[in-house]
Design an enzyme around this catalytic site. Sequence first.
Site, PDB file in Angstrom:
ATOM      1  N   ASP A   1      -5.958   8.682  -3.781  1.00 50.85           N
ATOM      2  CA  ASP A   1      -4.525   8.935  -3.020  1.00 50.85           C
ATOM      3  C   ASP A   1      -3.485   9.394  -3.856  1.00 50.85           C
ATOM      4  OD1 ASP A   1      -4.495   6.773  -4.694  1.00 50.85           O
ATOM      5  OD2 ASP A   1      -4.043   5.403  -3.035  1.00 50.85           O
TER       6      ASP A   1
ATOM      7  N   ASP B   1      -1.090  -6.501   0.731  1.00 50.76           N
ATOM      8  CA  ASP B   1      -1.128  -6.349   2.160  1.00 50.76           C
ATOM      9  C   ASP B   1      -2.362  -5.865   2.848  1.00 50.76           C
ATOM     10  OD1 ASP B   1      -1.219  -3.726   1.662  1.00 50.76           O
ATOM     11  OD2 ASP B   1       0.643  -3.278   2.505  1.00 50.76           O
TER      12      ASP B   1
ATOM     13  N   HIS C   1      -4.256  -3.255   1.960  1.00 49.27           N
ATOM     14  CA  HIS C   1      -4.646  -2.066   1.891  1.00 49.27           C
ATOM     15  C   HIS C   1      -5.751  -1.477   0.911  1.00 49.27           C
ATOM     16  CE1 HIS C   1      -1.105  -1.165  -1.081  1.00 49.27           C
ATOM     17  NE2 HIS C   1      -2.271  -0.652  -1.698  1.00 49.27           N
TER      18      HIS C   1
ATOM     19  N   GLU D   1      -2.536   1.698   5.018  1.00 48.18           N
ATOM     20  CA  GLU D   1      -1.668   0.551   4.944  1.00 48.18           C
ATOM     21  C   GLU D   1      -2.350  -0.355   6.352  1.00 48.18           C
ATOM     22  OE1 GLU D   1       0.091  -0.943   2.712  1.00 48.18           O
ATOM     23  OE2 GLU D   1       1.663   0.385   2.333  1.00 48.18           O
TER      24      GLU D   1
END
Length: 260
Positions: free
Chosen positions: A67, A136, A138, A143
């Site tokens: 990413d 979270d 991810h 996400e």
Amino acid sequence: MEVVIVDGPDEAGILVGGAVAALVDATPTAVLGLATGSSPVVVYRDLARRHVAGDLSLARVQAFLLDEYVGLPPDHPQSYRSFIARELEARVDLADAAVQAPDIQSDDLVAACAAYEREIAAAGGVDLQLLGIGTDGHIGFNEPGSSLASRTRIKTLTDQTRRDNARFFASLDEVPRHVVTQGVGTILEARHLVLLAFGAAKAAAVAAAVEGPVTAMVPGSALQLHPHATVVVDEPAAAGLHLAGYYRETWAHKPSWQGL
Ligand code: GLP
């Protein structure tokens, strides 16, 4: 899925570094999937040690980043391209040209994402993909809510992720809102997934990803769909795992020929 509970990050670095070294030994032209964040750094340190000792060459390896932030200049110290140059390329014989990242400077990000998918495919796909996990849940920058079939695309970061990553920037305002990330579907095509997570802050995300339902709300749970996924965690990150005792027993009695 194999879950390995280690004493600490250094042990994880040696273990996963060993798996990378074994792969490259068997296939010198292997394709590596590189992750950023603090978790994989111990692996990069281990690879550097092996290289300095003369036991490892990445000279023929190709690599793809997972990413990248959108909106940072390429030479920004917190761009993921800079991170990999600093943390890995500078310490081993991996050529800069052998490392590819999504072209976030492109005027046409949609086309750049599609081109990145084509580059990965043209390289024959990723042999070993390193992953961290966000608090979270991810993976990459997928996400919660990311399609489990998603491909490389632009995403908007959650507040939680921007706050988690603010420690690398001078202020929260400087953390980009947009990123390009390989999709969950892209990640699942790598032949071996290796996720590293350390510290109590990751315990809930690790438990949800490893033992919770497979759901787009926890993108890390997609690892349950993969035939060869390895999760390496320290004790604090393993604290929420119901089957921790079983994972320890499995690891302690694993046949020596099996490898990771
Ligand atoms: C970032 C990266 C992820 C990484 C996650 C966890 O958001 N895009 O690839 O897994 O952070 O980072 P850390 O390992 O620093 O906890």
